[in-house]
Design an enzyme around this catalytic site. Sequence first.
Site, PDB file in Angstrom:
ATOM      1  N   GLU A 166       0.284  -1.181  -0.120  1.00 37.52           N
ATOM      2  CA  GLU A 166      -0.141  -0.092   0.319  1.00 37.52           C
ATOM      3  C   GLU A 166       0.700   1.262   0.324  1.00 37.52           C
ATOM      4  O   GLU A 166       0.426   1.946   0.970  1.00 37.52           O
ATOM      5  CB  GLU A 166      -0.575   0.147   1.233  1.00 37.52           C
ATOM      6  CG  GLU A 166      -2.110  -1.078   1.078  1.00 37.52           C
ATOM      7  CD  GLU A 166      -3.028  -1.094   1.741  1.00 37.52           C
ATOM      8  OE1 GLU A 166      -3.317  -0.222   3.010  1.00 37.52           O
ATOM      9  OE2 GLU A 166      -3.941  -2.055   2.689  1.00 37.52           O
ATOM     10  N   GLU A 355      -5.780  -8.890   0.371  1.00 37.67           N
ATOM     11  CA  GLU A 355      -5.320  -8.456   1.822  1.00 37.67           C
ATOM     12  C   GLU A 355      -7.061  -8.534   1.428  1.00 37.67           C
ATOM     13  O   GLU A 355      -7.789  -7.400   0.759  1.00 37.67           O
ATOM     14  CB  GLU A 355      -5.887  -7.158   2.916  1.00 37.67           C
ATOM     15  CG  GLU A 355      -3.900  -7.163   3.334  1.00 37.67           C
ATOM     16  CD  GLU A 355      -3.107  -5.938   3.466  1.00 37.67           C
ATOM     17  OE1 GLU A 355      -4.657  -5.266   4.116  1.00 37.67           O
ATOM     18  OE2 GLU A 355      -2.085  -5.804   3.528  1.00 37.67           O
TER      19      GLU A 355
HETATM   20  O1  IFM Z   1      -3.462  -3.662   9.034  1.00 40.51           O
HETATM   21  C1  IFM Z   1      -3.629  -2.670   7.816  1.00 40.51           C
HETATM   22  C2  IFM Z   1      -2.808  -3.593   7.339  1.00 40.51           C
HETATM   23  O2  IFM Z   1      -1.703  -2.925   7.496  1.00 40.51           O
HETATM   24  C3  IFM Z   1      -2.608  -2.591   6.048  1.00 40.51           C
HETATM   25  N1  IFM Z   1      -4.421  -2.045   4.935  1.00 40.51           N
HETATM   26  C4  IFM Z   1      -5.645  -2.250   5.977  1.00 40.51           C
HETATM   27  C5  IFM Z   1      -5.369  -2.490   6.960  1.00 40.51           C
HETATM   28  C6  IFM Z   1      -6.735  -2.280   7.683  1.00 40.51           C
HETATM   29  O3  IFM Z   1      -6.791  -0.960   7.945  1.00 40.51           O
END
Ligand code: IFM
Length: 450
Positions: A166, A355
């Site tokens: 990210e 994710e």
């Molecule tokens: O916890 C975070 C993760 O570290 C990166 N993506 C989003 C998740 C939830 O906010």
Amino acid sequence: MSKITFPKDFLWGVATASYQIEGAWKEDGKGESIWDRFSHIPKKVANGDTGDVACDHYHLYPEDVKLLKELGVKTYRLSISWPRIFPEGKGQPNEKGMEFYKNLIKLLVENDIKPAVTLYHWDLPQKLQDIGGWANREVVDYYEQYARYVFKELGDLVPIWITHNEPWVVSFIGNWEGRHAPGITDFSTALQVSHHLLLSHGKAVRAYREMGFEGEIGITLNLVPVYPDPSSHNEEDAAAAIRRDGFQNRWFLDPVFKGRYPADMINWYSKKVVVPVITQEDLDIISTPVDFLGINYYAPGYIKADPDAWPLELKHVFTGKDRTAMGWEIYPEGLYDLLVRLHKDYNGIKIMVTENGAAFNDIVNREGKVEDDNRLDFLYKHFIQAYRAIQDGVNLTGYYVWSFMDNFEWAEGYAKRFGITYVDYKTQKRIIKKSGHWYKEVIKNNGFEV
Ligand code: IFM
């Protein structure tokens, strides 16, 4: 009822990140990270929480690997703490730090769980922030040196690599909004950071290829399917939605996959802020071919024009959908829209959902169980959309649920629980939640009844 079955060898997994679970923040020679520094500043993190202990995974990893085995995951996505390996960010590596990751990764491999390793999930060595952090181009070279060392030590054991997690969050939440470490609030700095992150990504991909490994390497972007405010139908809102897409999605996708930054955003930024110097050579490096794109999807973005909101002149609106404990609207169809769009606009690239998941206010009941039907329902509906996308030709090959277990949710501390495994932070006891038991069946059957 009918059963949906995912493609053979579909990679079902769970994900975590170093600072969010490891703890042991100054053990065995680890250096300070920007999150160690930031979380110790009063009021930066909810309830004064820090990652000092977190889930104590540094010590409990053998039990955690047993839990992964119990869940039956095919793959586990973890990240490496750069300052555990290079306490100063560069120079002499810390062997003890590398030993931890070697032991963990070997254990995963012995248990037939494919490790997917992220090189940078936000815990920059503080020593490098002291020289300007990602805004300083030198840090790109230190990142490459760190990546090369990690590839040399772990390259034969790890089949899947992710250069960055990210970069949009690192750039804009960390350096513009300042809600994340290092807590800077300057848009031009954030843009400079984004360019250097992408450059470092390209350099790591080149290094990995040069070193002759046979695994796969890609980048993880947190992408948002963006829509204009559905309650209004004016051109300003439509244009604002395109700008929002440029800001978060195309600003990262286009350089990596098309070798150029989006012209509309360069034009917009040129009138408002300082745009980084971008050379053709940088763009060539950034667009070094990758093996896959990792996407993190949580929520859609509904956008309205707002001339007072400098510099993007837009704002987010809510549309009345159910929300998670983070306040994020739940829209599983957004995952489908995003996947189909990426497939179309980026030449049928191979994609993994690196994710997806949700925070809810879980409670342990009298029987010691966590009945998180809301999370189960969230995953069920998102998996269906992923399946739809595959049916429609998207080359989606894996799905990592965020997260394996509850953990340190950055500025929200421990108050927000994303895990399919519950963590009692006082005792470090883990309890697989109802969603985790359900996910185990999904993995076992490579699908589920709908
Ligand atoms: O916890 C975070 C993760 O570290 C990166 N993506 C989003 C998740 C939830 O906010």
